[in-house]
Enzyme design. Structure first.
Site, PDB file in Angstrom:
ATOM      1  N   ASP A 236      94.626-134.665  53.336  1.00  0.00           N
ATOM      2  CA  ASP A 236      95.568-135.741  53.015  1.00  0.00           C
ATOM      3  C   ASP A 236      97.003-135.236  53.037  1.00  0.00           C
ATOM      4  OD1 ASP A 236      95.059-134.161  50.723  1.00  0.00           O
ATOM      5  OD2 ASP A 236      95.973-135.694  49.455  1.00  0.00           O
ATOM      6  N   GLU A 237      97.916-136.144  53.187  1.00  0.00           N
ATOM      7  CA  GLU A 237      99.358-135.881  53.050  1.00  0.00           C
ATOM      8  C   GLU A 237      99.815-134.654  53.840  1.00  0.00           C
ATOM      9  OE1 GLU A 237     100.190-137.878  48.681  1.00  0.00           O
ATOM     10  OE2 GLU A 237      99.430-135.821  48.737  1.00  0.00           O
ATOM     11  N   ALA A 238      99.270-134.493  55.034  1.00  0.00           N
ATOM     12  CA  ALA A 238      99.665-133.369  55.900  1.00  0.00           C
ATOM     13  C   ALA A 238     100.891-133.773  56.714  1.00  0.00           C
ATOM     14  CB  ALA A 238      98.503-132.975  56.815  1.00  0.00           C
ATOM     15  N   HIS A 239     101.957-134.152  56.013  1.00  0.00           N
ATOM     16  CA  HIS A 239     103.134-134.713  56.671  1.00  0.00           C
ATOM     17  C   HIS A 239     103.866-133.691  57.532  1.00  0.00           C
ATOM     18  CE1 HIS A 239     102.193-137.977  54.102  1.00  0.00           C
ATOM     19  NE2 HIS A 239     102.809-137.530  53.016  1.00  0.00           N
TER      20      HIS A 239
ATOM     21  N   HIS B 289      99.102-129.156  51.745  1.00  0.00           N
ATOM     22  CA  HIS B 289      98.847-128.745  50.361  1.00  0.00           C
ATOM     23  C   HIS B 289      98.459-127.268  50.285  1.00  0.00           C
ATOM     24  CE1 HIS B 289      99.087-132.697  48.320  1.00  0.00           C
ATOM     25  NE2 HIS B 289      98.585-133.188  49.445  1.00  0.00           N
TER      26      HIS B 289
END
Length: 526
Positions: free
Chosen positions: A333-336, A270
């Site tokens: 979060d969501e550190a893809h 993000h």
């Protein structure tokens, strides 16, 4: 439990009081007249309610008596500021006299609890700490007619039902998160939301200050983060950012309402706004363009660069210096786009920096996939459908000592649509009507998590589709009141059938305050 609610409603309905023949002290003699608001109509539900006795009437002779203390006087002045416009009374704040009294005293109140006693002679709110007095004042507001919230003189009468409320919160963490990154909200818009949260005894304001679409806080050592990274938002537009003085004003205003500001800088994912602002933060040294879409998971800080950690330390140092509260949220979060090994390495290196600058780490629950620091909190945002493996990872961390803040997306993400016709919001976590957001128990929500690990609840409000205060209010109200009750009220008071009646009674108050809200068909609005 339901019998208890029926009994309280019956007792409340018997509180008939007289409006005429009132002395300057506010005493109300027996006889027919208007009805005071029953003590059990308050949201969130108090821990203990004992109706009885004659009501008190606020008159032009009422004084607000406070202890000789700056903090108590501030609560008294806050109360006077609410009551004066609508009543038209002077309501002097003084250390003598009678009417409404705010007093500090040791007792079984804790840091935020209070006792409210009301009879024909006056109203006394007692607490061990100023925060308890402030929360007691919010209860007093709800015991007065909704017209008390208006900014012009109203006819009254201003009756407070007789009886006693004893109240302490179930959880110490009762938070609301506002995403100012996807769309930017001004200082005044944030302060307006703070004032609305205060009515329902929230004590944490979590500000999501950075994301792919915008960086919203000035950092002196990296100025382009705000001036360039904050120059747009979802769908385009000017964006914006808070100067350090702006941020201090939000912190000051929140503190005056007894909310602690928790700032979040979301890393290592993000981060497109930061990567676009400084090419050197990218592994290849090439800055991506600014982003105005709504996809997630495509950006990452360069974990292998030492410069990354210089950057992170600078940001944490400056933000910690601006923030008097105990916590600093580092996202996670969501550190893809960050390989798992790199994610673990990054969190292991960054968490000690937060501690170095005197703050306690909070991260989204993906932090439990690394090694949460001692004392860290993890904010769980999963769904009923989240994998058993991920839930067990969170539960294992909780059993090992990591505290949990519960924010299940399919329960209390306030940006989820109420139903398919809702004009704002998203629906990736499903539709979240008012009953669904209220009707669950944080104490036993996650299997394998000891109740002692649950620090409380927090209602995130993501802003991909929100642009104005009216948008915030429409998505938050009425659901945010239910989240407040989940965080404050004892589990034994939790009952949808009783709650929806108390919630319906809030509508007139919201209208008086100018709050835009969703009239859910699940609620029997008056």
């Amino acid at each position: 439990m339901r019998q208890r609610h029926r009994t309280l409603r019956l007792l409340g309905s018997l509180l008939l009081v007289a409006a005429a023949g009132v002395s300057a002290t506010g005493a109300v003699p027996a006889g027919p007249g208007p009805t005071a608001i029953p003590l059990d109509r308050v949201v969130p539900a108090p821990a203990s309610v004992a109706p009885g006795g004659s009501p008190y009437r606020i008159t032009d002779g009422t004084r607000i008596r406070v202890d000789d203390s700056r903090e108590v006087r501030r609560v008294g002045e806050y109360l006077a500021g609410i009551l004066r416009p609508s009543t038209g009374y002077r309501l002097p704040v003084t250390t003598h006299g009678g009417g409404i009294r705010l007093r500090l005293a040791e007792g079984a109140f804790g840091a935020e609890g209070y006792r409210l006693d009301s009879d024909r002679r006056g109203v006394v709110i007692t607490a061990a700490r100023p925060a308890g007095l402030f929360h007691g004042v919010q209860t007093l507001r709800q015991l007065l007619p909704a017209a008390v919230e208006k900014d012009s003189v109203q006819p009254g009468p201003w009756l407070v039902a007789g009886g006693t409320i004893k109240d302490t919160p179930r959880y110490g963490w009762r938070g609301a998160m506002l995403d100012v990154s996807r769309h930017f909200f001004s200082v005044d818009e944030v302060k307006r939301y703070v004032d609305q949260l205060a009515l329902y005894k929230f004590n944490k304001l979590h500000l999501h200050l950075s994301d792919d679409q915008g960086w919203r806080i000035a950092i002196d050592s990296w100025p382009r983060l705000a001036t360039y990274g904050g120059s747009t938002q979802v769908g385009g537009g000017p964006g914006g950012y808070y100067t350090k003085d702006d941020y201090r004003e939000i912190v000051r205003h929140a503190a005056s309402r007894h909310l602690e500001v928790v700032p979040e800088i979301d890393i290592p994912g993000h981060t497109n706004a930061a990567l676009a602002s400084y090419a050197e933060l990218n592994c290849d040294g090439v800055a991506p363009p600014l982003y105005t879409g709504t996809e997630v998971g495509f950006s990452s800080l360069c974990v292998g660069k030492d410069l990354t950690y210089d950057f992170v330390e600078d940001v944490i140092r400056e933000l910690a210096a601006l923030t008097p509260g105990r916590y600093l949220h580092i996202g996670g979060d969501e550190a893809h786009s960050t390989p798992h090994a790199d994610y673990v390495k990054f969190m292991d290196r960054v968490q000690p920096v937060v501690a170095e600058y005197g703050k306690t780490v909070i991260g989204w629950h993906q932090l439990t996939g690394a090694s949460p620091a001692k004392g860290a909190l993890a904010q769980y945002w999963g769904l009923d459908g989240t994998s058993a493996q991920e839930k067990e990872q969170v539960a294992a961390a909780a059993r090992a000592g990591t505290g949990l803040i519960l924010s299940p997306a399919d329960r209390i993400y306030l940006d989820m649509k109420y139903d398919e016709s809702t004009p704002l919001g998203l629906s990736w976590a499903g539709y979240v009507e008012v009953r669904r957001s209220y009707d669950w128990d944080p104490g036993d929500y996650l299997a394998g998590v000891p109740e002692s690990a649950v620090r409380g609840v927090e209602a995130p409000l993501w802003s991909e589709t929100l642009r104005t205060s009216e948008d915030i209010e429409y998505m938050a109200f009425p659901r945010v009141a239910g989240v407040a009750e989940l965080g404050w009220s004892p589990a034994v008071t939790h009952d949808w059938d009783a709650y929806k009646v108390r919630l319906a009674a809030q509508a007139e108050r919201w209208e008086a305050l100018g709050i835009s809200f969703y009239r859910s068909p699940q609620v029997p609005w008056l």
